[in-house]
Design a protein around this motif. Structure first.
Motif, PDB file in Angstrom:
ATOM      1  N   PRO A 128       1.056  -1.211  -0.346  1.00 58.99           N
ATOM      2  CA  PRO A 128      -0.501  -0.012   0.091  1.00 58.99           C
ATOM      3  C   PRO A 128       0.910   1.240   0.111  1.00 58.99           C
ATOM      4  O   PRO A 128       0.952   2.897  -0.878  1.00 58.99           O
ATOM      5  CB  PRO A 128      -0.690  -0.185   1.055  1.00 58.99           C
ATOM      6  CG  PRO A 128      -1.307  -1.452   1.071  1.00 58.99           C
ATOM      7  CD  PRO A 128      -0.174  -2.198   1.132  1.00 58.99           C
ATOM      8  N   GLU A 129       1.566   1.297   0.896  1.00 57.71           N
ATOM      9  CA  GLU A 129       3.361   2.146   0.741  1.00 57.71           C
ATOM     10  C   GLU A 129       3.713   2.503  -0.606  1.00 57.71           C
ATOM     11  O   GLU A 129       3.696   3.670  -1.221  1.00 57.71           O
ATOM     12  CB  GLU A 129       3.924   2.088   1.846  1.00 57.71           C
ATOM     13  CG  GLU A 129       3.635   2.437   3.193  1.00 57.71           C
ATOM     14  CD  GLU A 129       2.506   0.569   3.053  1.00 57.71           C
ATOM     15  OE1 GLU A 129       3.041  -0.061   2.509  1.00 57.71           O
ATOM     16  OE2 GLU A 129       2.276   0.797   4.466  1.00 57.71           O
ATOM     17  N   ARG A 130       3.556   1.882  -1.556  1.00 54.35           N
ATOM     18  CA  ARG A 130       4.408   1.622  -2.823  1.00 54.35           C
ATOM     19  C   ARG A 130       3.269   2.157  -3.672  1.00 54.35           C
ATOM     20  O   ARG A 130       3.512   2.973  -4.567  1.00 54.35           O
ATOM     21  CB  ARG A 130       5.131   0.057  -3.165  1.00 54.35           C
ATOM     22  CG  ARG A 130       5.711   0.134  -4.826  1.00 54.35           C
ATOM     23  CD  ARG A 130       7.218   1.369  -4.787  1.00 54.35           C
ATOM     24  NE  ARG A 130       7.917   1.576  -5.595  1.00 54.35           N
ATOM     25  CZ  ARG A 130       7.993   1.937  -6.568  1.00 54.35           C
ATOM     26  NH1 ARG A 130       6.817   3.404  -5.932  1.00 54.35           N
ATOM     27  NH2 ARG A 130       8.354   2.462  -7.046  1.00 54.35           N
ATOM     28  N   ILE A 131       2.055   1.943  -3.528  1.00 52.16           N
ATOM     29  CA  ILE A 131       0.713   2.147  -3.940  1.00 52.16           C
ATOM     30  C   ILE A 131       0.965   3.468  -3.802  1.00 52.16           C
ATOM     31  O   ILE A 131       1.038   4.761  -4.888  1.00 52.16           O
ATOM     32  CB  ILE A 131      -0.290   1.495  -4.055  1.00 52.16           C
ATOM     33  CG1 ILE A 131      -0.085   0.055  -4.844  1.00 52.16           C
ATOM     34  CG2 ILE A 131      -1.459   2.067  -4.869  1.00 52.16           C
ATOM     35  CD1 ILE A 131      -1.210  -0.622  -4.661  1.00 52.16           C
ATOM     36  N   ALA A 132       0.547   3.941  -2.924  1.00 50.94           N
ATOM     37  CA  ALA A 132       0.468   6.310  -2.332  1.00 50.94           C
ATOM     38  C   ALA A 132       1.723   6.278  -2.896  1.00 50.94           C
ATOM     39  O   ALA A 132       1.561   7.612  -3.519  1.00 50.94           O
ATOM     40  CB  ALA A 132      -0.118   5.517  -0.759  1.00 50.94           C
ATOM     41  N   GLN A 133       3.042   6.074  -3.345  1.00 52.58           N
ATOM     42  CA  GLN A 133       3.892   6.434  -3.187  1.00 52.58           C
ATOM     43  C   GLN A 133       3.728   6.954  -4.968  1.00 52.58           C
ATOM     44  O   GLN A 133       4.537   8.113  -5.657  1.00 52.58           O
ATOM     45  CB  GLN A 133       5.115   5.992  -3.256  1.00 52.58           C
ATOM     46  CG  GLN A 133       6.594   6.814  -3.358  1.00 52.58           C
ATOM     47  CD  GLN A 133       7.876   5.956  -3.556  1.00 52.58           C
ATOM     48  OE1 GLN A 133       7.820   4.076  -2.851  1.00 52.58           O
ATOM     49  NE2 GLN A 133       8.950   6.451  -3.913  1.00 52.58           N
ATOM     50  N   GLU A 134       3.297   5.727  -5.252  1.00 50.89           N
ATOM     51  CA  GLU A 134       3.077   6.084  -7.205  1.00 50.89           C
ATOM     52  C   GLU A 134       2.302   6.836  -7.717  1.00 50.89           C
ATOM     53  O   GLU A 134       2.455   8.221  -7.790  1.00 50.89           O
ATOM     54  CB  GLU A 134       2.644   4.865  -7.796  1.00 50.89           C
ATOM     55  CG  GLU A 134       3.807   3.448  -8.275  1.00 50.89           C
ATOM     56  CD  GLU A 134       5.265   4.089  -8.479  1.00 50.89           C
ATOM     57  OE1 GLU A 134       4.233   4.113 -10.472  1.00 50.89           O
ATOM     58  OE2 GLU A 134       5.632   4.439  -8.614  1.00 50.89           O
ATOM     59  N   TYR A 135       0.804   7.456  -6.812  1.00 51.92           N
ATOM     60  CA  TYR A 135       0.364   8.192  -6.613  1.00 51.92           C
ATOM     61  C   TYR A 135       0.692   9.736  -6.827  1.00 51.92           C
ATOM     62  O   TYR A 135       0.366  10.485  -6.915  1.00 51.92           O
ATOM     63  CB  TYR A 135      -1.276   8.095  -6.041  1.00 51.92           C
ATOM     64  CG  TYR A 135      -2.086   7.119  -7.036  1.00 51.92           C
ATOM     65  CD1 TYR A 135      -2.747   7.474  -7.814  1.00 51.92           C
ATOM     66  CD2 TYR A 135      -2.715   5.588  -6.036  1.00 51.92           C
ATOM     67  CE1 TYR A 135      -4.273   7.028  -8.314  1.00 51.92           C
ATOM     68  CE2 TYR A 135      -3.520   5.391  -6.243  1.00 51.92           C
ATOM     69  CZ  TYR A 135      -4.312   5.784  -7.571  1.00 51.92           C
ATOM     70  OH  TYR A 135      -5.345   4.494  -8.186  1.00 51.92           O
ATOM     71  N   ALA A 136       1.170   9.268  -4.863  1.00 55.56           N
ATOM     72  CA  ALA A 136       1.808  10.929  -4.903  1.00 55.56           C
ATOM     73  C   ALA A 136       2.806  11.074  -6.008  1.00 55.56           C
ATOM     74  O   ALA A 136       2.351  12.605  -5.923  1.00 55.56           O
ATOM     75  CB  ALA A 136       2.526  10.885  -3.440  1.00 55.56           C
ATOM     76  N   LEU A 137       3.589  10.565  -6.757  1.00 54.82           N
ATOM     77  CA  LEU A 137       4.412  11.643  -7.867  1.00 54.82           C
ATOM     78  C   LEU A 137       3.903  11.802  -8.608  1.00 54.82           C
ATOM     79  O   LEU A 137       4.281  13.005  -9.392  1.00 54.82           O
ATOM     80  CB  LEU A 137       5.637  10.053  -7.895  1.00 54.82           C
ATOM     81  CG  LEU A 137       6.582   9.702  -6.736  1.00 54.82           C
ATOM     82  CD1 LEU A 137       7.683   7.740  -7.128  1.00 54.82           C
ATOM     83  CD2 LEU A 137       7.884  10.926  -6.307  1.00 54.82           C
ATOM     84  N   SER A 138       2.893  10.877  -9.309  1.00 53.91           N
ATOM     85  CA  SER A 138       2.318  11.549 -10.453  1.00 53.91           C
ATOM     86  C   SER A 138       1.494  12.608 -10.042  1.00 53.91           C
ATOM     87  O   SER A 138       1.057  13.371 -11.053  1.00 53.91           O
ATOM     88  CB  SER A 138       1.718  10.203 -10.930  1.00 53.91           C
ATOM     89  OG  SER A 138       0.715   9.983 -10.660  1.00 53.91           O
ATOM     90  N   PHE A 139       0.808  12.452  -9.128  1.00 48.25           N
ATOM     91  CA  PHE A 139      -0.321  13.803  -8.529  1.00 48.25           C
ATOM     92  C   PHE A 139       0.484  14.949  -7.937  1.00 48.25           C
ATOM     93  O   PHE A 139      -0.212  16.617  -8.676  1.00 48.25           O
ATOM     94  CB  PHE A 139      -1.242  13.296  -7.344  1.00 48.25           C
ATOM     95  CG  PHE A 139      -2.559  12.924  -7.683  1.00 48.25           C
ATOM     96  CD1 PHE A 139      -2.442  12.059  -8.512  1.00 48.25           C
ATOM     97  CD2 PHE A 139      -3.238  13.276  -7.605  1.00 48.25           C
ATOM     98  CE1 PHE A 139      -3.327  11.185  -9.419  1.00 48.25           C
ATOM     99  CE2 PHE A 139      -4.889  13.176  -8.246  1.00 48.25           C
ATOM    100  CZ  PHE A 139      -4.891  11.552  -8.445  1.00 48.25           C
ATOM    101  N   GLU A 140       1.991  14.799  -7.593  1.00 53.67           N
ATOM    102  CA  GLU A 140       3.096  15.689  -7.515  1.00 53.67           C
ATOM    103  C   GLU A 140       3.075  16.501  -8.525  1.00 53.67           C
ATOM    104  O   GLU A 140       3.057  17.899  -8.522  1.00 53.67           O
ATOM    105  CB  GLU A 140       3.848  16.280  -6.374  1.00 53.67           C
ATOM    106  CG  GLU A 140       3.767  15.859  -4.939  1.00 53.67           C
ATOM    107  CD  GLU A 140       4.646  15.180  -4.192  1.00 53.67           C
ATOM    108  OE1 GLU A 140       4.320  14.322  -2.822  1.00 53.67           O
ATOM    109  OE2 GLU A 140       5.751  14.665  -4.519  1.00 53.67           O
ATOM    110  N   ALA A 141       3.819  15.949  -9.391  1.00 54.19           N
ATOM    111  CA  ALA A 141       4.245  16.108 -10.691  1.00 54.19           C
ATOM    112  C   ALA A 141       2.742  17.285 -11.678  1.00 54.19           C
ATOM    113  O   ALA A 141       3.146  18.059 -12.412  1.00 54.19           O
ATOM    114  CB  ALA A 141       4.156  15.132 -11.582  1.00 54.19           C
TER     115      ALA A 141
END
Ligand SMILES: [Zn+2]
Length: 304
Positions: A128-141
């Motif tokens: 779940p942490e890795r999934i959250a990181q994928e979303y966070a990176l794309s949403f921040e970009a």
């Protein structure tokens, strides 16, 4: 009897560096000429498409099919090798002006992925942490480039899990488009009921039709536009690498047929808003990961 379908949504996935650089401007030009508005879901992070394509090549039985459909022709050799023997280039983050131009021309922009290949091939193994990181990176970009938060997302390869929807539900999205088939709904997957409205893709994509052996582009366009009359929110899938690349003539056939049928377009966001405003609110629907003809992997679709 249902009223005839008069409007549809075009869902453009951008999976690669070249698809963004070359495909998106071509699509924008075609859409401008046809007075069509679409929704672009962008991959923001590294272009590891080569790894995904080679993965498909290794899948039993798909080698022959992929050679027949011609992956190098579809994607170009640079993309087929990207993230393998050649370095992975960034996708949408490499073209911030172009991202803003998509929105400036009246289209909707949403998030497709950070690392498209990682999601497509390894989602079920991610924490779940890795999934959250994928979303966070794309949403921040997205936010860095657009100056506002993204309001929509569409999962690579129509893949999601209960774990990925748990994370997605924390993002405050207006809607997501992660599924294949059916009308807008609140989905249940492996016992988890998502609070994010889903607007599914309802029509087949060109790569699937080619893999199934359809060669005539007129007939492919007919199949893409074969919208069941009761469909509340028809969504047609296109890829920047495909219809914005070697298969641009196919897009022109589709746009001509849409014009001939008086078929107008609305963004997926507008389709989501219409579903939410409807007197018949979107239902809760049980989903599962199921095979889809013409595709190598399973996609999230309504359970039978
Ligand atoms: Zn994709």
């Amino acid at each position: 009897m249902s009223a005839p379908v008069t409007t549809c949504s075009l869902k453009i996935d951008v999976d690669t560096h070249e698809g963004m650089r070359d495909g998106v401007p071509r699509l924008l030009k075609s859409f401008r000429a046809a007075r069509v508005r679409a929704t672009f879901f962008l991959s923001f992070g590294p272009d590891n498409a080569g790894k995904a394509i080679w993965n498909v090549f290794r899948t039993k039985g798909f080698l022959r099919k992929m050679v027949k459909t011609g992956a190098p022709k579809l994607y170009g050799w640079r993309t087929v090798l990207s993230g393998t023997v050649l370095p992975a280039r960034p996708i949408a983050t490499a073209f911030p002006d172009l991202v803003r131009r998509i929105a400036g021309e009246g289209h909707e922009v949403g998030v497709h992925a950070w690392d498209h290949r990682l999601w497509q091939d390894h989602l079920s193994e991610l924490s779940p942490e890795r999934i959250a990181q994928e979303y966070a990176l794309s949403f921040e970009a997205f936010e860095r480039i657009m100056g506002r938060r993204a309001e929509s997302a569409a999962a690579p390869a129509w893949r999601a899990t209960a774990a990925s929807w748990r994370v997605q539900d924390t993002l405050g999205l207006r809607y997501a488009s992660d599924c294949r088939g059916g009308d807008p709904c609140y989905p249940v997957l492996d016992g988890y009921r998502s609070t994010t409205l889903q607007v599914p893709t309802t029509q087949p994509c060109l790569e699937e039709l080619l893999t199934l052996g359809e060669r005539d582009l007129e007939r492919c366009a007919e199949r893409l536009l074969a919208i069941a009359p009761e469909t509340r929110a028809p969504v047609l899938p296109l890829h920047a690498e495909v219809e914005g690349g070697a298969y641009e003539p196919f897009l022109e056939i589709v746009l001509r047929k849409m014009r001939e049928r008086g078929l107008t377009t609305r963004t997926l966001r507008e389709a989501a808003d219409a579903a939410l405003a409807s007197s018949e609110p979107p239902p809760v629907r049980t989903m599962c990961a199921a095979p889809l003809s013409g595709r190598a992997g399973r996609v999230i679709s309504p359970a039978a």
